[in-house]
Design a protein around this motif. Structure first.
Motif, PDB file in Angstrom:
ATOM      1  N   MET B  56     -33.506  14.804   4.267  1.00 29.78           N
ATOM      2  CA  MET B  56     -32.051  14.731   4.179  1.00 29.78           C
ATOM      3  C   MET B  56     -31.527  13.385   4.652  1.00 29.78           C
ATOM      4  O   MET B  56     -30.735  12.738   3.966  1.00 29.78           O
ATOM      5  CB  MET B  56     -31.453  15.876   5.022  1.00 29.78           C
ATOM      6  CG  MET B  56     -29.973  16.057   4.874  1.00 29.78           C
ATOM      7  SD  MET B  56     -29.489  16.341   3.165  1.00 29.78           S
ATOM      8  CE  MET B  56     -29.678  18.111   3.051  1.00 29.78           C
ATOM      9  N   LEU B  57     -32.009  12.929   5.812  1.00 28.43           N
ATOM     10  CA  LEU B  57     -31.464  11.686   6.356  1.00 28.43           C
ATOM     11  C   LEU B  57     -31.837  10.479   5.501  1.00 28.43           C
ATOM     12  O   LEU B  57     -31.069   9.533   5.390  1.00 28.43           O
ATOM     13  CB  LEU B  57     -31.914  11.474   7.804  1.00 28.43           C
ATOM     14  CG  LEU B  57     -31.400  12.491   8.825  1.00 28.43           C
ATOM     15  CD1 LEU B  57     -31.695  12.012  10.235  1.00 28.43           C
ATOM     16  CD2 LEU B  57     -29.916  12.750   8.673  1.00 28.43           C
ATOM     17  N   CYS B  58     -33.015  10.505   4.874  1.00 23.83           N
ATOM     18  CA  CYS B  58     -33.398   9.368   4.023  1.00 23.83           C
ATOM     19  C   CYS B  58     -32.503   9.273   2.797  1.00 23.83           C
ATOM     20  O   CYS B  58     -32.074   8.183   2.425  1.00 23.83           O
ATOM     21  CB  CYS B  58     -34.862   9.480   3.594  1.00 23.83           C
ATOM     22  SG  CYS B  58     -35.961   8.922   4.881  1.00 23.83           S
ATOM     23  N   ALA B  59     -32.226  10.411   2.177  1.00 17.38           N
ATOM     24  CA  ALA B  59     -31.342  10.377   1.009  1.00 17.38           C
ATOM     25  C   ALA B  59     -29.970   9.858   1.401  1.00 17.38           C
ATOM     26  O   ALA B  59     -29.384   9.012   0.713  1.00 17.38           O
ATOM     27  CB  ALA B  59     -31.237  11.768   0.388  1.00 17.38           C
ATOM     28  N   GLY B  61     -29.329   7.981   4.022  1.00 16.83           N
ATOM     29  CA  GLY B  61     -29.497   6.577   4.401  1.00 16.83           C
ATOM     30  C   GLY B  61     -29.471   5.657   3.197  1.00 16.83           C
ATOM     31  O   GLY B  61     -28.828   4.607   3.214  1.00 16.83           O
ATOM     32  N   MET B  62     -30.171   6.061   2.136  1.00 14.66           N
ATOM     33  CA  MET B  62     -30.177   5.244   0.917  1.00 14.66           C
ATOM     34  C   MET B  62     -28.773   5.141   0.337  1.00 14.66           C
ATOM     35  O   MET B  62     -28.327   4.074  -0.062  1.00 14.66           O
ATOM     36  CB  MET B  62     -31.105   5.871  -0.132  1.00 14.66           C
ATOM     37  CG  MET B  62     -32.562   5.697   0.154  1.00 14.66           C
ATOM     38  SD  MET B  62     -33.550   6.632  -1.029  1.00 14.66           S
ATOM     39  CE  MET B  62     -33.458   5.576  -2.456  1.00 14.66           C
ATOM     40  N   PHE B  63     -28.101   6.279   0.312  1.00 16.70           N
ATOM     41  CA  PHE B  63     -26.746   6.324  -0.244  1.00 16.70           C
ATOM     42  C   PHE B  63     -25.831   5.366   0.515  1.00 16.70           C
ATOM     43  O   PHE B  63     -25.089   4.587  -0.080  1.00 16.70           O
ATOM     44  CB  PHE B  63     -26.219   7.756  -0.157  1.00 16.70           C
ATOM     45  CG  PHE B  63     -24.888   7.964  -0.807  1.00 16.70           C
ATOM     46  CD1 PHE B  63     -24.797   8.089  -2.182  1.00 16.70           C
ATOM     47  CD2 PHE B  63     -23.737   8.048  -0.046  1.00 16.70           C
ATOM     48  CE1 PHE B  63     -23.576   8.284  -2.780  1.00 16.70           C
ATOM     49  CE2 PHE B  63     -22.510   8.247  -0.641  1.00 16.70           C
ATOM     50  CZ  PHE B  63     -22.427   8.366  -2.014  1.00 16.70           C
ATOM     51  N   ALA B  65     -26.739   2.758   2.469  1.00 17.47           N
ATOM     52  CA  ALA B  65     -27.165   1.358   2.384  1.00 17.47           C
ATOM     53  C   ALA B  65     -26.795   0.730   1.045  1.00 17.47           C
ATOM     54  O   ALA B  65     -26.589  -0.468   0.956  1.00 17.47           O
ATOM     55  CB  ALA B  65     -28.663   1.252   2.635  1.00 17.47           C
ATOM     56  N   SER B  66     -26.702   1.555  -0.005  1.00 18.86           N
ATOM     57  CA  SER B  66     -26.457   0.999  -1.337  1.00 18.86           C
ATOM     58  C   SER B  66     -25.005   0.556  -1.518  1.00 18.86           C
ATOM     59  O   SER B  66     -24.689  -0.147  -2.468  1.00 18.86           O
ATOM     60  CB  SER B  66     -26.789   2.032  -2.404  1.00 18.86           C
ATOM     61  OG  SER B  66     -25.814   3.049  -2.392  1.00 18.86           O
ATOM     62  N   ALA B  68     -22.668   2.676  -2.167  1.00 17.89           N
ATOM     63  CA  ALA B  68     -22.056   3.601  -3.121  1.00 17.89           C
ATOM     64  C   ALA B  68     -20.777   4.206  -2.551  1.00 17.89           C
ATOM     65  O   ALA B  68     -19.883   4.603  -3.291  1.00 17.89           O
ATOM     66  CB  ALA B  68     -23.037   4.708  -3.490  1.00 17.89           C
ATOM     67  N   ILE B  71     -17.673   2.411  -3.678  1.00 21.99           N
ATOM     68  CA  ILE B  71     -17.325   2.712  -5.064  1.00 21.99           C
ATOM     69  C   ILE B  71     -16.679   4.090  -5.152  1.00 21.99           C
ATOM     70  O   ILE B  71     -15.649   4.271  -5.802  1.00 21.99           O
ATOM     71  CB  ILE B  71     -18.583   2.612  -5.949  1.00 21.99           C
ATOM     72  CG1 ILE B  71     -19.048   1.151  -5.957  1.00 21.99           C
ATOM     73  CG2 ILE B  71     -18.314   3.126  -7.348  1.00 21.99           C
ATOM     74  CD1 ILE B  71     -20.328   0.924  -6.680  1.00 21.99           C
ATOM     75  N   PHE B 135     -24.395  18.061   6.407  1.00 24.56           N
ATOM     76  CA  PHE B 135     -25.730  17.972   5.811  1.00 24.56           C
ATOM     77  C   PHE B 135     -26.831  17.940   6.870  1.00 24.56           C
ATOM     78  O   PHE B 135     -27.930  18.427   6.636  1.00 24.56           O
ATOM     79  CB  PHE B 135     -25.806  16.758   4.880  1.00 24.56           C
ATOM     80  CG  PHE B 135     -25.023  16.972   3.630  1.00 24.56           C
ATOM     81  CD1 PHE B 135     -25.591  17.623   2.558  1.00 24.56           C
ATOM     82  CD2 PHE B 135     -23.710  16.577   3.549  1.00 24.56           C
ATOM     83  CE1 PHE B 135     -24.863  17.872   1.409  1.00 24.56           C
ATOM     84  CE2 PHE B 135     -22.970  16.817   2.404  1.00 24.56           C
ATOM     85  CZ  PHE B 135     -23.544  17.465   1.336  1.00 24.56           C
TER      86      PHE B 135
END
Lengths: 332, 177
Positions: B56-59, B61-63, B65-66, B68, B71, B135
Motif C-alpha cells: 500500500m505505501l509503495c503505491a 509513494g509512487m503516486f 513522487a510522480s 500526479a 494534476i 488507506f
C-alpha cells in the motif's frame, strides 16, 4: 476494490511521471549540455589547496532569462542570484581552468536550479564541469562557465527512489516500530479479558453494538475488543488504538467463514475507524500553538462535529451499500 | 472545560492500566503471566502486516513522487471551488487519506504561510483533526488477518472522508468567517 485502487495508483504514477519527463526533455527545460555563465564576484578565484579553488559567484536575472525559459524565473525575487562555486582543477593555465565543479545554491536560487540539484540527489548543490574562465575584454569581468550534469528522466527516477525504495523501507520501519506498543497493549488487553472487563464493556454498550454489528453474537469477545479500540480512538490514545483494533480484527476473523474476504462486520468496523472521531485532536492543537495561534483549541468543536457527522453518514452509507458487494466464496 | 479534557486524556493511560491491573488482581487473575501471554502476539501481528503495508505505501509513494497530485488538484479545482474549498487546501483533503506525515507537513505549511488563525489555517487544522489515513488503516487492519478482498470498506472510508471535508468547510465558514 483494493486491486483497482492499487493498480490505479501505480499506473497513474508512472504515466504522469513519464509524461512530465518527456515534456521536460522535449522543451529542453534544463538546457542539458549548455554552460551557465557565472560571474566571479571579486574577479578572483581563491586557491584553498593545490588544484582546489573556490569563489563566490553571481548571475543576473537577465542572463538567466536568456538561458532558461522566462517562465522558470517568474518567482525569482531579486535581480541577482548569488552562490559559491568549488572547483577541482584538472588542468590550468594563467587564463584558463578546466575541472569539475559544484555550485552551492543560496536559498533564493531559482526553482529550476533546485530541481537540478534534487535530480542529482542533493539539496542545494549542482555538480558539473567547469570548462572555461573568460576574461571579458572590455570590463575585465571573469566568468566561470558551469555545465551541470545532464538531467534526464528525473521524475521517473524520483518515483523509483523516493516512491518505491524509500517507502518500502519506511513500511517495514513502521511495522517493526509497532512491535513494542503492540505487545504492551495486547498484554494489558489479555489481563482485562481474563478479569472479565472486556465482557463488562461489551454488555454496557450492547444495544448500540448489536445494531452496528448484527452478525456478531452479542457476547462475543470481538465486541469488547472493538469497543476498547473505539474508546482508545475517542480518547486520542492512537498508539493503543491500533493494537486493540488489530485484536478486534482477529476476533472478527474467527467469525469469518471465507478467509481472505472481509465480512460485513469487518467493513463496518473499518468504516467507524476511518471516520476518526476524537475528543481532542491533540497533535493539531500543538502545531497551532507552536505557530502562534491565539486560540489554538477553538478547532475542537468544528472538528468534533465534522467527525461525528461523517461517522453517522458513513455508517448509514456502509450499511446501505454492503448488499452490492456480495461475498463470493473463495474457490480460486 | 478544554483544560479538563486535556488533563483527562493525559491521565487516561495510567488510569486505564491501573484499573485493569487492580481489577485483575482482585479477581485473582495471574496478571504477569496473562500479560506475557497476550504480549507474545505483538511480534507476529506486527510482522504479519509488513507485506500489506509495503504494497500500500509503495503505491501511494509512487503516486506522490510522480506529482500526479498536482494534476488531480488542478483537474478537480472547478468542482472544489464550487463547493467552497479554497484551492490551497484541497491537496490536504486528498493527501490526508494517503499519508499521515505528508498531511501533517502540508497542514503545518498552510498554517505557516497563511497564518494559524486565518480561514485557511483553521480549515486545514479542522481537516487534519478530523482525518484518518484511510488507506493505511485498510492495509494494516485487513493485513493483520490476511484479508485481501476488502469489498465495500474502501468506498465507505472514502465516503466518510468526503463528508468530513464538506462539513469542515461549512463549519469553519460559518464559525470563523
Amino acid at each position: 476494490m483494493l486491486n483497482w485502487i492499487w493498480l490505479g495508483l501505480i499506473v497513474i504514477a508512472i504515466a504522469v511521471a513519464t509524461g512530465r519527463d518527456i515534456s521536460e526533455l522535449s522543451q529542453d527545460r534544463f538546457r542539458n549540455g549548455k554552460g551557465i555563465p557565472l560571474q566571479l564576484t571579486a574577479d578572483i578565484l581563491k586557491e584553498t589547496s593545490p588544484d582546489h579553488f573556490t569563489a563566490s559567484v553571481f548571475i543576473t536575472k537577465r542572463n538567466l532569462s536568456g538561458f532558461y525559459s522566462p517562465d522558470e524565473l517568474k518567482e525569482l525575487k531579486r535581480d541577482t542570484v548569488f552562490g559559491t562555486i568549488d572547483i577541482i582543477a584538472h588542468s590550468k593555465s594563467a587564463t584558463k581552468i578546466l575541472g569539475t565543479a559544484s555550485l552551492n545554491l543560496s536559498s533564493d536560487a531559482p526553482i529550476i536550479w533546485k530541481d537540478i540539484a534534487n535530480a542529482q540527489g542533493e539539496e542545494k548543490k549542482i555538480t558539473g564541469e567547469v570548462i572555461d574562465m573568460i576574461q571579458e575584454p572590455l570590463s575585465g569581468s571573469r566568468f566561470a562557465i558551469l555545465i551541470p550534469e545532464q538531467v534526464k528522466f528525473r521524475i521517473l527516477a524520483k518515483v523509483a527512489n523516493d516512491g518505491l525504495f524509500k517507502t518500502a523501507e519506511t513500511a517495514v520501519t513502521i511495522a517493526l516500530g509497532l512491535i513494542g506498543i503492540m505487545a504492551l497493549w495486547l498484554g494489558i488487553m489479555k489481563i482485562a479479558e481474563a478479569a472479565g472487563l472486556i465482557t463488562l464493556l461489551a454488555k454496557m454498550a450492547k444495544p448500540l453494538m448489536v445494531r452496528l454489528f448484527p452478525d456478531v453474537p452479542p457476547e462475543h469477545p470481538a465486541m469488547g475488543a472493538m469497543l476498547s479500540n473505539m474508546a482508545a480512538n475517542f480518547l486520542g490514545l492512537s498508539n493503543a488504538a491500533t493494537p486493540l483494533g488489530l485484536k478486534a480484527m482477529e476476533e472478527l476473523n474467527k467469525l469469518n467463514p471465507n478467509a481472505g474476504t472481509a465480512t460485513n462486520a469487518m467493513c463496518m468496523f473499518l468504516t467507524i475507524n476511518t471516520s476518526a472521531i476524537t475528543l481532542i485532536p491533540a497533535t493539531v492543537i500543538a502545531i497551532r500553538l507552536s505557530l502562534g495561534s491565539k486560540t489554538p483549541s477553538d478547532i475542537i468543536i468544528p472538528t468534533f462535529i465534522a467527525t461525528l457527522v461523517a461517522l453517522t453518514c458513513a455508517v448509514i452509507f456502509n450499511r446501505f451499500i454492503q448488499r452490492f458487494f456480495p461475498i463470493k466464496p473463495a474457490n480460486d | 472545560m478544554i483544560e479538563l479534557l486535556k488533563i483527562l486524556s493525559t491521565l487516561a493511560v495510567p488510569l486505564v492500566i491501573l484499573l485493569i491491573v487492580t481489577v485483575g488482581a482482585f479477581k485473582k487473575v495471574k496478571v504477569y503471566e496473562e500479560f506475557v501471554e497476550g504480549a507474545k502476539e505483538g511480534f507476529t501481528t506486527a510482522v504479519r502486516i509488513i507485506p500489506y503495508l509495503v504494497a500500500m505505501l509503495c503505491a501511494i509513494g509512487m503516486f506522490r513522487a510522480s506529482g500526479a497530485m498536482d494534476i488531480l488538484t488542478s483537474a478537480l479545482s472547478p468542482f472544489t471551488n464550487a463547493i467552497g474549498i479554497p484551492s490551497e487546501v484541497f491537496p490536504l483533503a486528498v493527501i490526508r487519506n494517503l499519508s499521515g506525515s505528508g498531511s501533517l507537513g502540508l497542514m503545518t505549511d498552510l498554517a505557516k504561510t497563511y497564518g494559524a488563525d486565518s480561514f485557511i489555517g483553521r480549515l486545514s487544522a479542522v481537516m487534519m483533526g478530523s482525518h484518518e489515513t484511510t488507506f493505511y488503516v485498510l492495509a494494516v487492519y485487513f493485513g493483520s488477518v490476511g484479508v485481501k478482498k476488502a469489498r465495500h470498506a474502501p468506498l465507505s472510508g472514502i465516503f466518510a472522508d468526503i463528508i468530513s471535508v464538506i462539513i469542515s468547510v461549512i463549519l469553519v465558514r460559518a464559525m470563523f468567517l
